[in-house]
Every structure is written in structure tokens, then in C-alpha cells.
Design a protein around this motif. Structure first.
Motif, PDB file in Angstrom:
ATOM      1  N   MET A   1       0.846  -1.177   0.000  1.00 17.19           N
ATOM      2  CA  MET A   1       0.000   0.000   0.000  1.00 17.19           C
ATOM      3  C   MET A   1       0.892   1.241   0.000  1.00 17.19           C
ATOM      4  N   SER A   2       0.561   2.194  -0.847  1.00 13.79           N
ATOM      5  CA  SER A   2       1.379   3.401  -0.932  1.00 13.79           C
ATOM      6  C   SER A   2       1.110   4.303   0.263  1.00 13.79           C
ATOM      7  N   THR A   3       2.016   5.241   0.488  1.00  8.94           N
ATOM      8  CA  THR A   3       1.869   6.181   1.591  1.00  8.94           C
ATOM      9  C   THR A   3       0.613   7.019   1.419  1.00  8.94           C
ATOM     10  N   THR A   4       0.366   7.505   0.201  1.00  6.50           N
ATOM     11  CA  THR A   4      -0.811   8.351  -0.019  1.00  6.50           C
ATOM     12  C   THR A   4      -2.094   7.561   0.185  1.00  6.50           C
ATOM     13  N   GLN A   5      -2.101   6.291  -0.218  1.00  3.31           N
ATOM     14  CA  GLN A   5      -3.287   5.476  -0.016  1.00  3.31           C
ATOM     15  C   GLN A   5      -3.515   5.259   1.477  1.00  3.31           C
ATOM     16  N   ALA A   6      -2.451   5.001   2.230  1.00  5.85           N
ATOM     17  CA  ALA A   6      -2.569   4.813   3.667  1.00  5.85           C
ATOM     18  C   ALA A   6      -3.091   6.083   4.331  1.00  5.85           C
ATOM     19  N   GLN A   7      -2.597   7.246   3.891  1.00  2.79           N
ATOM     20  CA  GLN A   7      -3.070   8.517   4.446  1.00  2.79           C
ATOM     21  C   GLN A   7      -4.556   8.689   4.171  1.00  2.79           C
ATOM     22  N   ALA A   8      -4.972   8.376   2.961  1.00  3.70           N
ATOM     23  CA  ALA A   8      -6.367   8.556   2.585  1.00  3.70           C
ATOM     24  C   ALA A   8      -7.277   7.638   3.402  1.00  3.70           C
ATOM     25  N   GLU A   9      -6.808   6.419   3.667  1.00  6.94           N
ATOM     26  CA  GLU A   9      -7.634   5.489   4.413  1.00  6.94           C
ATOM     27  C   GLU A   9      -7.739   5.879   5.880  1.00  6.94           C
ATOM     28  N   LYS A  10      -6.756   6.589   6.412  1.00  3.38           N
ATOM     29  CA  LYS A  10      -6.812   7.051   7.796  1.00  3.38           C
ATOM     30  C   LYS A  10      -7.894   8.113   7.963  1.00  3.38           C
ATOM     31  N   GLU A  11      -8.076   8.920   6.922  1.00  6.01           N
ATOM     32  CA  GLU A  11      -9.067   9.971   6.972  1.00  6.01           C
ATOM     33  C   GLU A  11     -10.431   9.384   6.656  1.00  6.01           C
ATOM     34  N   GLU A  12     -11.431   9.802   7.413  1.00  8.56           N
ATOM     35  CA  GLU A  12     -12.777   9.354   7.138  1.00  8.56           C
ATOM     36  C   GLU A  12     -13.311  10.130   5.944  1.00  8.56           C
ATOM     37  N   ILE A  13     -13.902   9.427   5.022  1.00  3.06           N
ATOM     38  CA  ILE A  13     -14.419  10.029   3.806  1.00  3.06           C
ATOM     39  C   ILE A  13     -15.826  10.553   4.061  1.00  3.06           C
ATOM     40  N   ASP A  14     -16.090  11.808   3.693  1.00  2.00           N
ATOM     41  CA  ASP A  14     -17.417  12.398   3.761  1.00  2.00           C
ATOM     42  C   ASP A  14     -18.198  11.895   2.552  1.00  2.00           C
ATOM     43  N   LEU A  15     -19.198  11.087   2.797  1.00  2.00           N
ATOM     44  CA  LEU A  15     -19.963  10.489   1.701  1.00  2.00           C
ATOM     45  C   LEU A  15     -21.083  11.395   1.195  1.00  2.00           C
ATOM     46  N   GLY A  16     -21.218  12.576   1.764  1.00  2.00           N
ATOM     47  CA  GLY A  16     -22.259  13.513   1.341  1.00  2.00           C
ATOM     48  C   GLY A  16     -22.200  13.831  -0.149  1.00  2.00           C
ATOM     49  N   PRO A  17     -21.040  14.266  -0.665  1.00  2.00           N
ATOM     50  CA  PRO A  17     -20.968  14.557  -2.106  1.00  2.00           C
ATOM     51  C   PRO A  17     -21.308  13.339  -2.972  1.00  2.00           C
ATOM     52  N   ALA A  18     -20.866  12.167  -2.577  1.00  2.00           N
ATOM     53  CA  ALA A  18     -21.152  10.956  -3.352  1.00  2.00           C
ATOM     54  C   ALA A  18     -22.653  10.663  -3.350  1.00  2.00           C
ATOM     55  N   ASN A  19     -23.297  10.812  -2.199  1.00  2.00           N
ATOM     56  CA  ASN A  19     -24.741  10.587  -2.124  1.00  2.00           C
ATOM     57  C   ASN A  19     -25.507  11.569  -3.002  1.00  2.00           C
ATOM     58  N   GLU A  20     -25.067  12.819  -3.023  1.00  2.00           N
ATOM     59  CA  GLU A  20     -25.735  13.827  -3.860  1.00  2.00           C
ATOM     60  C   GLU A  20     -25.603  13.469  -5.338  1.00  2.00           C
ATOM     61  N   ILE A  21     -24.427  13.012  -5.727  1.00  2.00           N
ATOM     62  CA  ILE A  21     -24.206  12.608  -7.123  1.00  2.00           C
ATOM     63  C   ILE A  21     -25.093  11.416  -7.469  1.00  2.00           C
ATOM     64  N   ILE A  22     -25.098  10.428  -6.612  1.00  2.24           N
ATOM     65  CA  ILE A  22     -25.904   9.229  -6.875  1.00  2.24           C
ATOM     66  C   ILE A  22     -27.384   9.598  -6.968  1.00  2.24           C
ATOM     67  N   ASP A  23     -27.842  10.528  -6.116  1.00  2.00           N
ATOM     68  CA  ASP A  23     -29.240  10.961  -6.152  1.00  2.00           C
ATOM     69  C   ASP A  23     -29.633  11.468  -7.543  1.00  2.00           C
ATOM     70  N   LYS A  24     -28.713  12.133  -8.224  1.00  2.00           N
ATOM     71  CA  LYS A  24     -29.000  12.687  -9.554  1.00  2.00           C
ATOM     72  C   LYS A  24     -29.189  11.590 -10.606  1.00  2.00           C
ATOM     73  N   TYR A  25     -28.550  10.446 -10.392  1.00  2.00           N
ATOM     74  CA  TYR A  25     -28.534   9.386 -11.404  1.00  2.00           C
ATOM     75  C   TYR A  25     -29.299   8.125 -10.995  1.00  2.00           C
ATOM     76  N   ILE A  26     -29.866   8.112  -9.810  1.00  2.00           N
ATOM     77  CA  ILE A  26     -30.371   6.881  -9.211  1.00  2.00           C
ATOM     78  C   ILE A  26     -31.377   6.141 -10.096  1.00  2.00           C
ATOM     79  N   ASN A  27     -32.205   6.842 -10.835  1.00  2.00           N
ATOM     80  CA  ASN A  27     -33.221   6.173 -11.655  1.00  2.00           C
ATOM     81  C   ASN A  27     -32.846   6.123 -13.134  1.00  2.00           C
ATOM     82  N   MET A  28     -31.609   6.422 -13.451  1.00  2.00           N
ATOM     83  CA  MET A  28     -31.172   6.451 -14.840  1.00  2.00           C
ATOM     84  C   MET A  28     -30.534   5.111 -15.214  1.00  2.00           C
TER      85      MET A  28
END
Length: 165
Positions: A1-28
Motif C-alpha cells: 500500500m502506498s503512503t498516499t493510499q494509507a493517508q487517505a484510508e486514515k481519513e474518514e471520507i465524507d460520503l455527502g458529495p457521493a450521495n448527492e451525485i448518486i441521487d441525480k442518477y439513481i433512476n437512470m
């Protein structure tokens, strides 16, 4: 695992933006590709937590999503730098010293091909062709193209981006 990947996994990801994107496409129908593209635009890469969320919300297997992500070169599984430095390694650029430019760039930034600096400022990619053979050798930083490169010119370009922010 790379250092940047390890750093990213330590940080909790805010899923808000992803949920908003999925909402736009959910029935497509055929929503997977546009969702992956939009989520990557929002995060700069496709975090594993987002992949799991997309799988759940679009009712597809995560393995299907990973199959798409690994097939298309546009998708990235690890964080990438703010500045993507592409070094053209095509024939015209190669003949005019692209290898020397790539080596100097790697030494300067401390990263090689397909690697990202620990500060997430730079990602270096060696590409087959940029399509500017008449300006060889060529590098690109994000969407800016720099032709007739020399080691000295490349150093100046990198310094310009290091000094930004």
C-alpha cells in the motif's frame, strides 16, 4: 500500500458529495459510468467507501465496479496530486530527450511514473503521446502544455507549480 493510499484510508471520507451525485442518477439506466466519473471529479479519485456506497445504492456488485474502474484508465483508486505532470514519451519526444526530462523530474519531485508526492501536490505520468510532436519534447501540467522542453525549462515549470498556493 502506498503512503498516499494509507493517508487517505486514515481519513474518514465524507460520503455527502457521493450521495448527492448518486441521487441525480439513481433512476437512470446505465448510471454507473457517469456516477463514477462525477464521484472521481468530486474526490479526485474513487475512495473504497464511495465504491461500496455506489454498489449499494445502484444495486450492483462491488466487483462489477472494480472491473469497470480497472478497465478504463481514466479511473484512479488512489489519491492523485493537485498537479498531474504528464511527460510525453512518444517517438518524437523520446528522440529529443524525454527520458532525461522524466529522470530529472523524478529526481526533483522524489516520485516516479504513476506515483504521487506525499503532500498530494504532484502526480507524474509517462504517456505514450500528447499529440504535439512539432513541439517535442512536451510535458503537460493538468491542461497546460509546455513544448520544446529542456531539463532547465522543466525545472522552471515545476518550480512555478511548487510555488503556487
Amino acid at each position: 500500500m502506498s503512503t498516499t493510499q494509507a493517508q487517505a484510508e486514515k481519513e474518514e471520507i465524507d460520503l455527502g458529495p457521493a450521495n448527492e451525485i448518486i441521487d441525480k442518477y439513481i433512476n437512470m439506466k446505465g448510471a454507473l459510468m457517469p456516477v463514477l466519473q462525477a464521484v472521481q471529479d468530486a474526490y479526485g479519485y474513487l475512495p473504497e467507501d464511495c465504491v461500496q456506497l455506489i454498489a449499494e445504492r445502484l444495486n450492483v456488485y462491488p466487483s462489477q465496479i472494480y472491473g469497470v474502474m480497472t478497465f478504463y484508465a481514466q479511473f484512479h483508486l488512489e489519491p492523485r496530486g493537485k498537479y498531474i505532470v504528464r511527460v510525453c514519451m512518444g517517438t518524437a519526444c523520446h528522440v529529443k530527450g524525454a527520458g532525461r526530462i522524466a529522470d530529472t523530474l523524478s529526481n526533483r519531485l522524489g516520485i516516479g511514473h504513476a506515483e504521487t508526492s506525499e503532500d498530494l501536490k504532484f502526480t507524474v505520468e509517462h504517456v505514450a503521446c500528447i499529440g504535439a510532436c512539432g513541439m517535442a519534447p512536451v510535458i503537460m501540467v493538468n491542461d497546460a502544455t509546455y513544448g520544446s522542453m529542456s531539463v532547465q525549462k522543466m525545472e522552471e515549470v515545476v518550480k512555478k507549480y511548487q510555488d503556487m498556493d
